[in-house]
Design an enzyme around this catalytic site. Structure first.
Site, PDB file in Angstrom:
ATOM      1  N   ASN A 193       0.869  -1.228  -0.080  1.00 24.62           N
ATOM      2  CA  ASN A 193      -0.061   0.150   0.137  1.00 24.62           C
ATOM      3  C   ASN A 193       0.783   1.186  -0.053  1.00 24.62           C
ATOM      4  O   ASN A 193       0.236   2.434  -0.589  1.00 24.62           O
ATOM      5  CB  ASN A 193      -0.917   0.060   1.155  1.00 24.62           C
ATOM      6  CG  ASN A 193      -1.489   1.351   1.560  1.00 24.62           C
ATOM      7  OD1 ASN A 193      -2.406   1.562   1.114  1.00 24.62           O
ATOM      8  ND2 ASN A 193      -0.936   2.017   2.400  1.00 24.62           N
TER       9      ASN A 193
ATOM     10  N   ALA B 229       6.279  11.157 -12.957  1.00 32.30           N
ATOM     11  CA  ALA B 229       6.901  10.216 -12.086  1.00 32.30           C
ATOM     12  C   ALA B 229       5.998   9.083 -11.208  1.00 32.30           C
ATOM     13  O   ALA B 229       6.171   7.980 -11.252  1.00 32.30           O
ATOM     14  CB  ALA B 229       7.746  11.008 -11.120  1.00 32.30           C
ATOM     15  N   TYR B 230       4.761   9.670 -10.891  1.00 33.25           N
ATOM     16  CA  TYR B 230       3.643   9.000 -10.177  1.00 33.25           C
ATOM     17  C   TYR B 230       3.175   7.949 -11.048  1.00 33.25           C
ATOM     18  O   TYR B 230       3.272   6.710 -10.588  1.00 33.25           O
ATOM     19  CB  TYR B 230       2.904   9.770  -9.447  1.00 33.25           C
ATOM     20  CG  TYR B 230       1.939   8.868  -8.648  1.00 33.25           C
ATOM     21  CD1 TYR B 230       2.038   8.467  -7.519  1.00 33.25           C
ATOM     22  CD2 TYR B 230       0.312   8.892  -9.064  1.00 33.25           C
ATOM     23  CE1 TYR B 230       0.925   7.603  -6.662  1.00 33.25           C
ATOM     24  CE2 TYR B 230      -0.513   8.430  -8.349  1.00 33.25           C
ATOM     25  CZ  TYR B 230      -0.308   7.877  -7.089  1.00 33.25           C
ATOM     26  OH  TYR B 230      -1.318   7.031  -6.524  1.00 33.25           O
TER      27      TYR B 230
ATOM     28  N   VAL C  68      -9.581   8.980  -3.004  1.00 31.37           N
ATOM     29  CA  VAL C  68      -9.934   8.737  -1.586  1.00 31.37           C
ATOM     30  C   VAL C  68      -9.438   9.936  -0.660  1.00 31.37           C
ATOM     31  O   VAL C  68      -8.219  10.198  -0.906  1.00 31.37           O
ATOM     32  CB  VAL C  68      -9.172   7.559  -1.108  1.00 31.37           C
ATOM     33  CG1 VAL C  68      -9.612   7.089   0.166  1.00 31.37           C
ATOM     34  CG2 VAL C  68      -9.665   6.345  -2.124  1.00 31.37           C
TER      35      VAL C  68
HETATM   36  P1  NAP Z   1      -1.182   8.745   2.129  1.00 31.77           P
HETATM   37  O1  NAP Z   1      -2.453   8.988   3.055  1.00 31.77           O
HETATM   38  O2  NAP Z   1       0.050   9.595   1.515  1.00 31.77           O
HETATM   39  O3  NAP Z   1      -0.323   7.470   2.889  1.00 31.77           O
HETATM   40  C1  NAP Z   1       0.813   6.992   2.432  1.00 31.77           C
HETATM   41  C2  NAP Z   1       1.527   5.953   3.353  1.00 31.77           C
HETATM   42  O4  NAP Z   1       2.558   5.424   2.876  1.00 31.77           O
HETATM   43  C3  NAP Z   1       1.918   6.936   4.389  1.00 31.77           C
HETATM   44  O5  NAP Z   1       1.903   5.988   5.736  1.00 31.77           O
HETATM   45  C4  NAP Z   1       3.460   7.049   4.389  1.00 31.77           C
HETATM   46  O6  NAP Z   1       4.236   7.108   5.607  1.00 31.77           O
HETATM   47  C5  NAP Z   1       3.819   5.708   3.603  1.00 31.77           C
HETATM   48  N1  NAP Z   1       4.846   5.680   3.012  1.00 31.77           N
HETATM   49  C6  NAP Z   1       5.609   6.769   2.095  1.00 31.77           C
HETATM   50  N2  NAP Z   1       6.754   6.162   1.670  1.00 31.77           N
HETATM   51  C7  NAP Z   1       7.060   4.986   2.498  1.00 31.77           C
HETATM   52  C8  NAP Z   1       8.253   4.397   2.510  1.00 31.77           C
HETATM   53  N3  NAP Z   1       9.270   4.652   2.060  1.00 31.77           N
HETATM   54  N4  NAP Z   1       8.155   3.279   3.480  1.00 31.77           N
HETATM   55  C9  NAP Z   1       6.845   2.923   4.023  1.00 31.77           C
HETATM   56  N5  NAP Z   1       6.055   3.519   4.140  1.00 31.77           N
HETATM   57  C10 NAP Z   1       5.974   4.577   3.398  1.00 31.77           C
HETATM   58  O7  NAP Z   1      -1.551   7.847   0.947  1.00 31.77           O
HETATM   59  P2  NAP Z   1      -3.000   7.029   0.564  1.00 31.77           P
HETATM   60  O8  NAP Z   1      -4.117   7.887   0.009  1.00 31.77           O
HETATM   61  O9  NAP Z   1      -3.406   6.314   1.849  1.00 31.77           O
HETATM   62  O10 NAP Z   1      -2.598   6.244  -0.514  1.00 31.77           O
HETATM   63  C11 NAP Z   1      -2.253   4.707  -0.332  1.00 31.77           C
HETATM   64  C12 NAP Z   1      -2.140   4.027  -1.711  1.00 31.77           C
HETATM   65  O11 NAP Z   1      -3.168   4.121  -2.570  1.00 31.77           O
HETATM   66  C13 NAP Z   1      -0.639   4.575  -2.255  1.00 31.77           C
HETATM   67  O12 NAP Z   1       0.050   3.482  -2.968  1.00 31.77           O
HETATM   68  C14 NAP Z   1      -1.548   5.412  -3.403  1.00 31.77           C
HETATM   69  O13 NAP Z   1      -0.446   5.539  -4.509  1.00 31.77           O
HETATM   70  C15 NAP Z   1      -2.677   4.823  -3.832  1.00 31.77           C
HETATM   71  N6  NAP Z   1      -3.758   5.583  -4.113  1.00 31.77           N
HETATM   72  C16 NAP Z   1      -4.339   6.591  -3.482  1.00 31.77           C
HETATM   73  C17 NAP Z   1      -5.528   7.245  -3.964  1.00 31.77           C
HETATM   74  C18 NAP Z   1      -5.983   8.340  -3.206  1.00 31.77           C
HETATM   75  O14 NAP Z   1      -6.961   9.047  -3.801  1.00 31.77           O
HETATM   76  N7  NAP Z   1      -5.868   8.766  -2.009  1.00 31.77           N
HETATM   77  C19 NAP Z   1      -5.859   7.309  -5.537  1.00 31.77           C
HETATM   78  C20 NAP Z   1      -5.245   6.259  -6.074  1.00 31.77           C
HETATM   79  C21 NAP Z   1      -4.077   5.428  -5.630  1.00 31.77           C
HETATM   80  P3  NAP Z   1       4.616   8.538   6.346  1.00 31.77           P
HETATM   81  O15 NAP Z   1       3.644   8.704   7.329  1.00 31.77           O
HETATM   82  O16 NAP Z   1       5.828   8.150   6.799  1.00 31.77           O
HETATM   83  O17 NAP Z   1       5.105   9.512   5.143  1.00 31.77           O
END
Ligand code: NAP
Length: 231
Positions: free
Chosen positions: A87, A154-155, A188
């Site tokens: 994740n 990049a993403y 989300v």
């Molecule tokens: P988020 O709120 O930004 O949380 C990201 C999490 O990843 C945080 O716990 C962060 O830890 C952790 N992280 C980042 N770099 C890391 C590393 N090197 N090692 C371990 N943990 C790391 O993101 P989210 O929205 O929950 O997204 C979760 C997943 O869903 C991601 O892969 C994202 O690309 C995907 N996604 C999200 C959306 C959306 O709309 N939110 C849409 C499509 C896909 P820290 O707190 O230490 O930074």
């Protein structure tokens, strides 16, 4: 219900934390991992206040040593792993292909692609020992090749690579007990998605929780709202 051992990366906040909450609520043994020990322990304490017991192991997915350590800890403690949920992810900047820097591309690839890739390799011996191993890779609709959009290169490229891993790995895993799929959680409400996003974290976690726990799931697919979508 058979209790599964499930590891979730980047689980101290956002969708990852919600996945842990839902899976622990079902009675599974969930390993909450986070790169920052303080943030990880705070998330565990938050879940304990909701009467949910989870284990914390530090894991920075961009650090190979950290990946090796987590594999060793799980090997010693459990001897196998049932589900890996990749994740953790980053999204920094919106530059398109013509202006994005190599540094930014490398930073995104390190966390969003090499992290999951190296975790799969490190944890494969433990997943192989599961009766029903599963890998869930978090990607995004922004990685779609059937209806591509510009910007945020990049993403997008790092998540396209991760979708590629899902497809190729599922073929490499043919004949084994391990299934691998990619998930687009939709847009989300998290730190990454922002407050204007239409989906709650509960909804964003749903397909991954389903892939981790449902009796019958596909393999080698890209899914949104529990349904297959085009790559
Ligand atoms: P988020 O709120 O930004 O949380 C990201 C999490 O990843 C945080 O716990 C962060 O830890 C952790 N992280 C980042 N770099 C890391 C590393 N090197 N090692 C371990 N943990 C790391 O993101 P989210 O929205 O929950 O997204 C979760 C997943 O869903 C991601 O892969 C994202 O690309 C995907 N996604 C999200 C959306 C959306 O709309 N939110 C849409 C499509 C896909 P820290 O707190 O230490 O930074």
């Amino acid at each position: 219900m058979a209790v599964k051992i499930i590891l979730v990366t980047g689980a101290n906040r956002g969708i990852g934390l919600e996945i842990v909450r839902q899976l622990a609520g079902m009675g599974h043994r969930v390993i909450l991992t986070a790169r920052d020990e303080g943030k990880g322990e705070k998330a565990v304490a938050q879940l304990e206040r909701q009467k949910l017991n989870v284990e914390f192991i530090p894991l920075d997915v961009s650090d190979e040593k950290s990946i090796r350590q987590v594999a060793e800890i799980i090997q010693k403690k459990y001897g196998h792993l049932d589900v890996l949920i990749n994740n953790a992810g980053i999204l920094h900047g919106s530059e398109g292909t013509l202006s994005v820097s190599r540094e930014s591309l490398e930073e995104h690839m390190a966390t969003n692609f090499y992290g999951p890739f190296l975790l799969v390799q490190a944890l494969f011996p433990l997943l192989k020992k599961s009766e029903d191993g599963r890998i869930v890779n978090f990607t995004t609709g922004m990685a779609s090749l059937s209806s591509p959009d510009g910007g945020t290169a990049a993403y997008r490229l790092s998540k396209i690579a991760l979708n590629g891993l899902t497809a190729i790995l599922s073929a490499d895993l043919r004949g084994t007990n391990i299934k691998v799929n990619s998930v687009d959680p939709g847009w989300v409400k998290t730190d990454m998605g922002g407050s204007g996003a239409p989906k709650s974290v509960e909804e964003g976690a749903d397909t991954a929780v389903w892939l981790a726990t449902a009796d019958k799931i596909p393999t080698g697919k890209f899914l949104r709202n529990r349904k297959e979508v085009a790559w």
